[in-house]
Design an enzyme around this catalytic site. Structure first.
Site, PDB file in Angstrom:
ATOM      1  N   LYS A  79     -35.371 -26.521  -1.246  1.00  0.00           N
ATOM      2  CA  LYS A  79     -36.532 -26.071  -2.040  1.00  0.00           C
ATOM      3  C   LYS A  79     -36.135 -26.101  -3.509  1.00  0.00           C
ATOM      4  O   LYS A  79     -34.992 -25.737  -3.845  1.00  0.00           O
ATOM      5  CB  LYS A  79     -36.853 -24.646  -1.579  1.00  0.00           C
ATOM      6  CG  LYS A  79     -38.108 -24.020  -2.126  1.00  0.00           C
ATOM      7  CD  LYS A  79     -38.335 -22.687  -1.408  1.00  0.00           C
ATOM      8  CE  LYS A  79     -39.623 -22.038  -1.826  1.00  0.00           C
ATOM      9  NZ  LYS A  79     -39.928 -20.830  -1.008  1.00  0.00           N
ATOM     10  N   SER A 155     -44.148 -20.513   0.991  1.00  0.00           N
ATOM     11  CA  SER A 155     -44.045 -21.359  -0.182  1.00  0.00           C
ATOM     12  C   SER A 155     -43.005 -22.475  -0.018  1.00  0.00           C
ATOM     13  O   SER A 155     -42.923 -23.351  -0.875  1.00  0.00           O
ATOM     14  CB  SER A 155     -43.686 -20.517  -1.406  1.00  0.00           C
ATOM     15  OG  SER A 155     -42.420 -19.908  -1.238  1.00  0.00           O
ATOM     16  N   SER A 179     -42.071 -17.088   3.676  1.00  0.00           N
ATOM     17  CA  SER A 179     -42.111 -18.463   3.166  1.00  0.00           C
ATOM     18  C   SER A 179     -41.208 -19.457   3.891  1.00  0.00           C
ATOM     19  O   SER A 179     -41.290 -20.654   3.624  1.00  0.00           O
ATOM     20  CB  SER A 179     -41.793 -18.475   1.672  1.00  0.00           C
ATOM     21  OG  SER A 179     -42.875 -17.941   0.957  1.00  0.00           O
TER      22      SER A 179
END
Lengths: 460, 67
Positions: A79, A155, A179
């Site tokens: 990420k 996310s 997330s």
């Protein structure tokens, strides 16, 4: 045969055995990303040169007869809130694009590299991790490989997309309120949110210091366990990989009732029932005050997030994603007494839930209240009630991360339908139990995380 | 404690001044809506009675660096 659908451990075994070179594996991953990611939006940066260099180093160790590590030649991506040396750490924002490049890799990247894994790039995400959808107004949405018209979940949306599309067998995400678990559920993957504080957050862009966790997403429980073992502090608890084969036999497993048994589509409860049946779990437990726990998580998150970004909100408000900006601005205005009460409630709630874990080893709960909604959908109807999509996707994940419990999201396949996940929840520090249950479900064929087939246009 | 009479508009105006935040008029409705929602959610927590001895959850550990 090693291909894009191979797992991390299969790849490592083939690389160590000389069946395939790490460079060949890296080249194949880079080719697939280059050919297909424009349709899916998983990556914000591909580190091709670095990947080939790391892979060549792994091959050199193999040729020299040395130990290339447990994840030898395994491509992984992170990420884009993890620092990658030489790149600005975007955290999904336009604002951070103007930051200087990171001077060093994040701790967890370094640990995976040390284990032989090969970094291929940085992954798209919701702005500043304040998101459950995988949508991003600056960099576009991370699309769900099972149906690119749908959300990947956020996310860590790019992390879900990249693993489900077969770009990499392993990705790192962050989980503040769900997330990792939400994209795992929507994209049909295994995801591990370890115990709060268990893995180093050094070198990552924060969101909410009280609740931020980091962890892996993968396509098998064994791959998650291997990544987790590689990322643990050197002096931490015993590795979990060796115990996976012990199965779930003898564990006291219960289903979360009450709050966790209402307010969702039937698919969410059917998935839990299927998992419970496979495990022989017939007991139901009530997690006390779970709705308040979700509220406390919300208050802590928005207040800490608002405080973290206060200066940027003063000077660069127009550069935020509007959906993030308005929530952070409101969060910055939360009175101290609300925040402090939420932190005190957190302690109270923790103590009550620990009492539960004196009676059971593992608790099962839905991961998301629904399968992946279409990208851009603003409202949904759950249990006959219309509600906003964005804030309500995490209704079942937030009460568990409030007190930092380790959770493995396991993917339940639905014939002809989109995947959906179940949370396998254990007591603090007992990642081993949650992963044992996940591995058991996989062995029984109840949970499975194959690479999404590109039925629609993205893979043609 | 936020209650049913919580006035999100005046709270936003007051806090914006206290924090030195100049809120663009275009953003204000969204901020007010989020503040009202936050107050409603926070009420679930603030109305819950806690014994005086319940401490804050996060622990500060002297000598330990941020991770």
């Amino acid at each position: 045969m090693i291909d894009h659908a191979s797992g991390a451990l299969q790849i490592a075994s083939a690389v160590k055995g000389g069946t395939v070179s790490a460079v060949e594996v890296a080249r194949a991953a880079l080719f697939r990303i280059g050919a297909l990611d424009a349709h899916l939006g998983a990556f914000t940066a591909v580190t091709a040169e670095r990947a080939l260099g790391e892979a060549a180093a792994v091959d050199a160790r193999v040729r020299a007869g040395g130990d290339p590590g447990p994840l030898a030649g395994v491509p992984f991506a992170v990420k884009n809130l993890f620092d990658i040396k030489g790149l600005p750490t975007l955290a999904g924002s336009r604002i951070n694009a103007g930051h200087p490049p990171a001077g060093a890799d994040a701790d967890l990247i370094r640990r995976l590299n040390d284990a032989g894994a090969v970094l291929v790039g940085a992954l798209n995400m919701g702005e500043y991790a304040y998101d459950f959808t995988g949508e991003n107004s600056h960099y576009g949405p991370s699309r769900n490989p099972h149906d690119p018209a749908r959300m990947s979940g956020g996310s860590s949306g790019g992390s879900g997309t990249a693993v489900a599309a077969g770009f990499v067998p392993l990705a790192l995400g962050s989980d503040t309120n769900g997330s990792i678990r939400v994209p795992s559920s929507f994209c049909g993957l295994f995801g591990l949110k370890p115990t709060f504080g268990r893995l180093s957050r050094q070198g990552t862009f924060p969101f909410c210091f009280s609740l931020d966790h980091l962890g892996p997403l993968g396509r098998s429980a064994a791959d998650l366990a291997s990544a987790y073992d590689a990322m643990q502090e050197p002096q931490a608890a015993a590795p979990v990989s060796p115990v996976l084969g012990q199965g779930a036999e003898g564990l006291r497993i219960a289903v979360a009732g009450d709050y966790f048994a209402r307010g969702a589509d039937p698919a969410a409860f059917e998935a839990v029932a299927k998992v419970a049946e496979a495990l022989g779990a017939r007991e139901t437990v009530v997690v006390p005050e779970a709705a308040r726990a979700r509220a406390a998580a919300y208050v802590i998150t928005t207040a800490e997030g608002g405080n973290l970004h206060l200066d940027r909100l003063r000077t660069q408000a127009a550069d935020f994603d509007p959906a993030t900006r308005d929530r952070l601005l409101a969060g910055a205005m939360v009175p101290a007494s609300w925040y402090l009460q939420a932190q005190r409630f957190r302690r109270w709630y923790h103590d009550r839930v620990m009492e539960l874990f004196s009676r059971v080893d593992v608790i099962l709960a839905p991961a998301t209240p629904c399968t992946a909604p279409p990208i851009g959908q603003r409202t949904m109807v759950l249990d006959g009630v219309e509600m906003l999509v964005r804030p309500n996707i995490g209704i079942f994940t937030q009460p568990l991360s409030l007190i930092g419990l380790p959770v493995v999201a396991v993917p339940v396949r639905r014939p002809g339908g989109l995947p959906i996940g179940v949370q396998v929840v254990a007591a603090p520090g007992r990642e081993d139990l949650a992963l044992r249950v996940a591995a058991d479900l996989e062995a029984k064929g109840v949970c499975k995380a194959p690479v999404a087939r590109g039925e629609t246009s993205w893979e043609r | 404690m936020p209650d049913n009479t919580f006035d999100a508009e005046s709270h936003v105006d007051h806090m914006a001044a206290a924090l030195g935040l100049a809120i663009d008029p275009d953003y204000r409705p969204g901020v007010v809506a989020n503040m009202a929602r936050t107050a409603e959610i926070a009420r679930l927590v603030t109305e819950f009675p806690l014994p005086d001895g319940v401490e804050l959850a996060p622990a500060f550990r002297p000598g330990e660096e941020s991770r």
